[in-house]
Design a protein around this motif. Structure first.
Motif, PDB file in Angstrom:
ATOM      1  N   VAL A 502       0.824  -1.219   0.000  1.00  0.00           N
ATOM      2  CA  VAL A 502       0.000   0.000   0.000  1.00  0.00           C
ATOM      3  C   VAL A 502       0.857   1.268   0.000  1.00  0.00           C
ATOM      4  N   GLY A 503       2.177   1.107  -0.133  1.00  0.00           N
ATOM      5  CA  GLY A 503       3.042   2.267  -0.259  1.00  0.00           C
ATOM      6  C   GLY A 503       3.534   2.860   1.037  1.00  0.00           C
ATOM      7  N   GLY A 504       3.425   2.120   2.144  1.00  0.00           N
ATOM      8  CA  GLY A 504       3.931   2.616   3.410  1.00  0.00           C
ATOM      9  C   GLY A 504       3.040   3.676   4.026  1.00  0.00           C
ATOM     10  N   MET A 505       3.573   4.356   5.047  1.00  0.00           N
ATOM     11  CA  MET A 505       2.816   5.390   5.766  1.00  0.00           C
ATOM     12  C   MET A 505       2.696   6.623   4.884  1.00  0.00           C
ATOM     13  N   SER A 506       1.483   7.125   4.794  1.00  0.00           N
ATOM     14  CA  SER A 506       1.216   8.264   3.917  1.00  0.00           C
ATOM     15  C   SER A 506       1.243   9.568   4.709  1.00  0.00           C
ATOM     16  N   GLU A 507       1.670  10.625   4.042  1.00  0.00           N
ATOM     17  CA  GLU A 507       1.664  11.964   4.634  1.00  0.00           C
ATOM     18  C   GLU A 507       0.452  12.776   4.176  1.00  0.00           C
ATOM     19  N   ASP A 508      -0.528  12.098   3.548  1.00  0.00           N
ATOM     20  CA  ASP A 508      -1.687  12.813   3.011  1.00  0.00           C
ATOM     21  C   ASP A 508      -2.623  13.321   4.091  1.00  0.00           C
ATOM     22  N   THR A 509      -2.613  12.683   5.261  1.00  0.00           N
ATOM     23  CA  THR A 509      -3.542  13.061   6.326  1.00  0.00           C
ATOM     24  C   THR A 509      -2.780  13.226   7.637  1.00  0.00           C
ATOM     25  N   LEU A 510      -3.468  13.813   8.603  1.00  0.00           N
ATOM     26  CA  LEU A 510      -2.888  13.931   9.943  1.00  0.00           C
ATOM     27  C   LEU A 510      -3.149  12.690  10.779  1.00  0.00           C
ATOM     28  N   ALA A 511      -4.009  11.804  10.309  1.00  0.00           N
ATOM     29  CA  ALA A 511      -4.286  10.542  11.005  1.00  0.00           C
ATOM     30  C   ALA A 511      -3.656   9.424  10.192  1.00  0.00           C
ATOM     31  N   GLU A 512      -2.329   9.362  10.219  1.00  0.00           N
ATOM     32  CA  GLU A 512      -1.640   8.358   9.402  1.00  0.00           C
ATOM     33  C   GLU A 512      -2.009   6.941   9.830  1.00  0.00           C
ATOM     34  N   ASP A 513      -2.366   6.767  11.118  1.00  0.00           N
ATOM     35  CA  ASP A 513      -2.755   5.429  11.566  1.00  0.00           C
ATOM     36  C   ASP A 513      -4.098   5.009  10.971  1.00  0.00           C
ATOM     37  N   THR A 514      -5.047   5.940  10.891  1.00  0.00           N
ATOM     38  CA  THR A 514      -6.335   5.639  10.254  1.00  0.00           C
ATOM     39  C   THR A 514      -6.161   5.451   8.750  1.00  0.00           C
ATOM     40  N   ASP A 515      -5.364   6.301   8.152  1.00  0.00           N
ATOM     41  CA  ASP A 515      -5.125   6.241   6.706  1.00  0.00           C
ATOM     42  C   ASP A 515      -4.539   4.889   6.300  1.00  0.00           C
ATOM     43  N   ILE A 516      -3.502   4.438   7.008  1.00  0.00           N
ATOM     44  CA  ILE A 516      -2.853   3.182   6.636  1.00  0.00           C
ATOM     45  C   ILE A 516      -3.783   1.994   6.884  1.00  0.00           C
ATOM     46  N   THR A 517      -4.580   2.067   7.935  1.00  0.00           N
ATOM     47  CA  THR A 517      -5.503   0.966   8.223  1.00  0.00           C
ATOM     48  C   THR A 517      -6.544   0.832   7.126  1.00  0.00           C
ATOM     49  N   MET A 518      -7.106   1.957   6.698  1.00  0.00           N
ATOM     50  CA  MET A 518      -8.086   1.922   5.614  1.00  0.00           C
ATOM     51  C   MET A 518      -7.459   1.403   4.325  1.00  0.00           C
ATOM     52  N   ALA A 519      -6.223   1.811   4.075  1.00  0.00           N
ATOM     53  CA  ALA A 519      -5.538   1.344   2.866  1.00  0.00           C
ATOM     54  C   ALA A 519      -5.346  -0.172   2.894  1.00  0.00           C
ATOM     55  N   LEU A 520      -4.995  -0.713   4.048  1.00  0.00           N
ATOM     56  CA  LEU A 520      -4.800  -2.160   4.161  1.00  0.00           C
ATOM     57  C   LEU A 520      -6.113  -2.916   3.957  1.00  0.00           C
ATOM     58  N   LEU A 521      -7.186  -2.402   4.534  1.00  0.00           N
ATOM     59  CA  LEU A 521      -8.482  -3.057   4.359  1.00  0.00           C
ATOM     60  C   LEU A 521      -8.903  -3.044   2.891  1.00  0.00           C
ATOM     61  N   ARG A 522      -8.683  -1.925   2.234  1.00  0.00           N
ATOM     62  CA  ARG A 522      -9.042  -1.837   0.817  1.00  0.00           C
ATOM     63  C   ARG A 522      -8.189  -2.788  -0.029  1.00  0.00           C
ATOM     64  N   ASP A 523      -6.990  -3.095   0.455  1.00  0.00           N
ATOM     65  CA  ASP A 523      -6.106  -4.001  -0.279  1.00  0.00           C
ATOM     66  C   ASP A 523      -6.420  -5.468   0.006  1.00  0.00           C
ATOM     67  N   GLY A 524      -7.386  -5.708   0.890  1.00  0.00           N
ATOM     68  CA  GLY A 524      -7.814  -7.077   1.133  1.00  0.00           C
ATOM     69  C   GLY A 524      -7.232  -7.739   2.360  1.00  0.00           C
ATOM     70  N   TRP A 525      -6.460  -7.036   3.161  1.00  0.00           N
ATOM     71  CA  TRP A 525      -5.868  -7.612   4.364  1.00  0.00           C
ATOM     72  C   TRP A 525      -6.866  -7.591   5.517  1.00  0.00           C
ATOM     73  N   ARG A 526      -6.748  -8.559   6.397  1.00  0.00           N
ATOM     74  CA  ARG A 526      -7.524  -8.538   7.635  1.00  0.00           C
ATOM     75  C   ARG A 526      -6.803  -7.667   8.653  1.00  0.00           C
ATOM     76  N   VAL A 527      -7.575  -6.892   9.400  1.00  0.00           N
ATOM     77  CA  VAL A 527      -7.034  -6.095  10.507  1.00  0.00           C
ATOM     78  C   VAL A 527      -7.797  -6.509  11.753  1.00  0.00           C
ATOM     79  N   VAL A 528      -7.085  -6.972  12.789  1.00  0.00           N
ATOM     80  CA  VAL A 528      -7.741  -7.556  13.961  1.00  0.00           C
ATOM     81  C   VAL A 528      -7.295  -6.844  15.230  1.00  0.00           C
ATOM     82  N   TYR A 529      -7.948  -7.221  16.329  1.00  0.00           N
ATOM     83  CA  TYR A 529      -7.695  -6.583  17.624  1.00  0.00           C
ATOM     84  C   TYR A 529      -7.153  -7.618  18.597  1.00  0.00           C
TER      85      TYR A 529
END
Length: 706
Positions: A502-529
């Motif tokens: 997904v291209g690593g951590m993005s500087e497009d937003t101030l919530a890089e943690d939310t941004d990267i998580t959404m990118a991973l989900l869109r790429d088909g990865w599971r994100v768990v707790y």
């Protein structure tokens, strides 16, 4: 200035509700009706006279309506449903009438009063709130009259000298209690208009009975009482369709009062300040009513969102807990491979030593990479001076957190990467618990359990409740739904291949943690707790610091939602996230906090205007639901319940804070403003549970990285 606009909007919303309570008779309403009294103080000429009483001069004149004249009067309007139908019937038969309007209804439906005047009818004053004036002081009577005149002026550009007291009847019904009101009102320039025939249409006795009651005997003139408001007036409208043509056929003429008496018009045009004050008042009422309707809908929306969210959190967190806590549960093969832990740091001299030492206590093999993002307080030097094995410092010019993390990823030696904040400490088992879900090859990232370490202050306790109830119950819910929106920056782990895709951590937003998580989900990865991967972070200790942090979070979340908006129309994993995850995030993290202050605004409204008991019960009902969720969340996290004592106050004040933060974020977004990665002041008081504060632990007995 950052608080001024949001607070002004809150005040404006409450002001609109005040106006609504004012014009809906919810302020100063008095529903008492005085029983009949003695009549010995009422002149006989009045008791035996006509229904029109002119007490404006030194003498008192009692007038009757000439024969074959009917002054048809309608009380309590205008009503948006029935008044237009009454006017239509009058217009059909070219009949005129007198409408005694209340100020509350006039201010709400000014166009109907304007139509009355335009079509040749007279308008009279029936008070503002419809109280029995015999109970009221002279100042209250003046207020009732003047406010009604203000509404009439704003609606139709006139003032009227006709007055009818609420709950009035015939002239011979005047007594020692209401006669002084007639005299006083006469002294204020009004002609009192009673009635000589009561149709009793308010009882809805049937069309034939209304017709019989309203018909004069022997061709005599009369003032006939009917109603165009105050309930269902279908019988009144139906009766008019027979009454008007039938009595016209008998030779009666339906006229306004002054026309029937051959007197000058009772309606005087107004201009200048009086006219503009009236128009401003009517305009304010219109805006208030429209805004209140929107607020009521918004309150319903927030109610649905609150209960939906709590219901989902409870149900799905139970499902999540049963899954991960059942005997023998495993994500897959045990993960024992070494992990790279990235610690981005900017001026963290108070915290960085505790953070690094907590990582060296880890029972899982780790390499620690501290990325110093241009600190000016010697953060990197502190880490170097510790001389701990497998702890490396990477220095860079100040470039922001995403750049620091990407730099750390480039220096990481291992396929699993843990990211944390420079003000956070891990328990010895945190890294091990955090990476176990990677035993499932479909998992691309894992969210840990971030907890407040400095929770002994009031603000800290409030954030502790928020972290345990709001964040961690949410994560259990999102895990089950498969649309986790955010890996917390304080404790999260990533598969390096997933980050690369997904291209690593993005500087497009101030919530890089939310941004990267959404990118991973869109790429088909599971994100768990991973609930047992606990990290202790230092929460802001002042309202100013808390506001700064949440402002960045809220604005960054909005940026991330906007950035990934195309997922709504895409197919596959991206589309699933776009049609499930994005709406959930938008509703529960943006819309709900923005509307939540309405709960407290309507609480104040109910306390001031009523019904107080039902309002308080409803508010405590919402609080009880929140308390149940909070208690369950604390039980899941094995946290002591004593911190929930501050839950009621937390709910009230936090709602306002989140409102201010979100509104300010909206303003920033709409105006194109930008925020930088902000540094909060830290004290370094947070240690992992069981640690001795400030103790420098030996690294000699730590497990080396394989």
């Amino acid at each position: 200035m950052r608080y001024l606009l949001p607070l002004l909007l809150l005040v404006a919303l409450f002001g609109m509700l005040m106006v609504r309570g004012y014009v809906h008779s919810e302020i100063a309403a008095d529903h008492r009706i005085r029983p009949p009294a003695a009549t010995d103080h009422v002149p006989d000429a009045v008791l035996d006279g006509g229904p029109v009483i002119d007490a404006r001069g030194k003498g008192i004149t009692s007038l009757r309506i000439p024969d074959h004249r009917i002054v048809l009067t309608f009380d309590d309007g205008p009503d948006p449903e029935w008044t237009p139908k009454v006017l239509d019937e009058l217009k059909k038969y070219h009949a005129h009438a007198v409408f005694f309007v209340t100020g509350t209804m006039t201010s709400r439906y000014p166009e109907l009063v304007r139509r009355m005047v335009d079509e040749g009818h007279e308008v009279g004053v029936h008070t503002f709130n419809h109280p029995d004036l015999s109970y009221q002081s002279k100042s209250r009577i003046d207020w009732e009259l003047s406010q009604t005149q203000l509404a009439i002026a704003g609606a139709a550009g006139i003032r009227s000298s006709l007055f009818r007291p609420p709950y009035s009847s015939f002239a011979d019904a005047l007594d020692n209690k209401n006669w002084p009101v007639v005299k006083y009102v006469g002294g204020r320039g009004y002609i009192t208009v009673l009635d000589s025939i009561d149709s009793e249409d308010w009882q809805r006795p049937g069309v034939s009975t209304i017709l019989r009651n309203a018909t004069p005997k022997g061709g005599k003139g009369a003032i006939v009482l009917m109603h165009d408001s105050g309930g269902n007036r279908a019988q009144t409208v139906a009766a008019l369709g027979h009454y008007l043509p039938e009595l016209q056929h008998r030779g009666y003429r339906f006229a306004s009062l002054t026309d029937a008496l051959g007197a000058p018009s009772a309606q005087i045009p107004v201009s200048g300040p009086e006219l503009w004050k009236g128009r401003a008042f009517v305009f304010a009422v219109g805006v208030s009513d429209d805004a209140t309707d929107v607020l009521i809908v918004a309150l319903a929306v927030i109610g649905v969102l609150v209960f939906t969210r709590f219901g989902l959190m409870l149900l799905l967190s139970v499902a999540h807990t049963r899954k991960v806590r059942r005997r023998g549960f495993r994500w897959g093969a045990a993960v024992t491979e070494p992990v790279s832990v990235l610690v981005p740091a900017y001026n963290e001299r108070e915290c960085i030593a505790n953070t690094v030492r907590s990582l060296r206590e880890s029972d899982h093999p780790v390499e620690v990479i501290v990325i110093d993002d241009g600190s000016s307080d010697g953060t990197a030097d502190i880490v170097d001076a510790m001389r701990l094995p497998n702890v490396h410092v990477v220095r860079q010019r100040n470039s922001g957190k995403p750049a620091a993390l990407n730099n750390g990823i480039a220096h990481a030696r291992h396929d699993l990467v843990v990211m944390m904040d420079g003000d956070t400490v891990f328990e010895p088992s945190t890294v091990r618990e955090l990476v176990q879900p990677f035993g499932d090859p479909r998992v691309g990232a894992v969210a840990g359990n971030a907890k407040v370490g400095n929770k002994d202050s009031l603000i800290g306790a409030w954030q502790h409740i928020e972290y345990v109830m709001g964040f961690n119950l949410d994560r259990r819910m999102y895990d089950v739904l498969g649309c986790m929106p955010t890996i917390p920056g304080a404790v999260g782990a990533f598969r390096r291949t997933a980050l690369d895709r997904v291209g690593g951590m993005s500087e497009d937003t101030l919530a890089e943690d939310t941004d990267i998580t959404m990118a991973l989900l869109r790429d088909g990865w599971r994100v768990v707790y991973a609930e047992n991967a606990r990290a202790w972070t230092e929460a802001p200790e002042s309202v100013q610091q808390l506001w700064s942090q949440r402002y960045r979070w809220s604005y960054g979340t909005m940026q991330a939602i906007w950035k990934h908006r195309r997922a709504v129309v895409e197919r596959g994993p991206s589309g699933r996230f776009g049609r499930i995850g994005l709406p959930f995030v938008s509703l529960f993290m943006v819309v709900a906090p923005l509307l939540a202050p309405l709960i407290d605004i309507f609480l104040l409204y109910g306390l001031v205007f009523g019904p107080t008991g039902k309002t308080v019960l409803a508010w405590f009902g919402v609080l009880a639901v929140q308390a149940v969720c909070a208690g369950y969340a604390f039980r899941l996290d094995r946290e002591p319940m004593r911190y929930l004592i501050s839950l009621p106050l937390q709910q009230i004040l936090y709602r306002q804070l989140m409102y201010v933060v979100l509104l300010q974020s909206w303003i920033t977004a709409l105006t194109g403003g930008r925020l930088r990665w902000q540094k909060l002041r830290r004290t370094g008081v947070v240690e992992a549970p069981g640690s001795a504060p400030g103790q420098r632990r030996s690294s000699d007995n730590r497990r080396p990285v394989a």
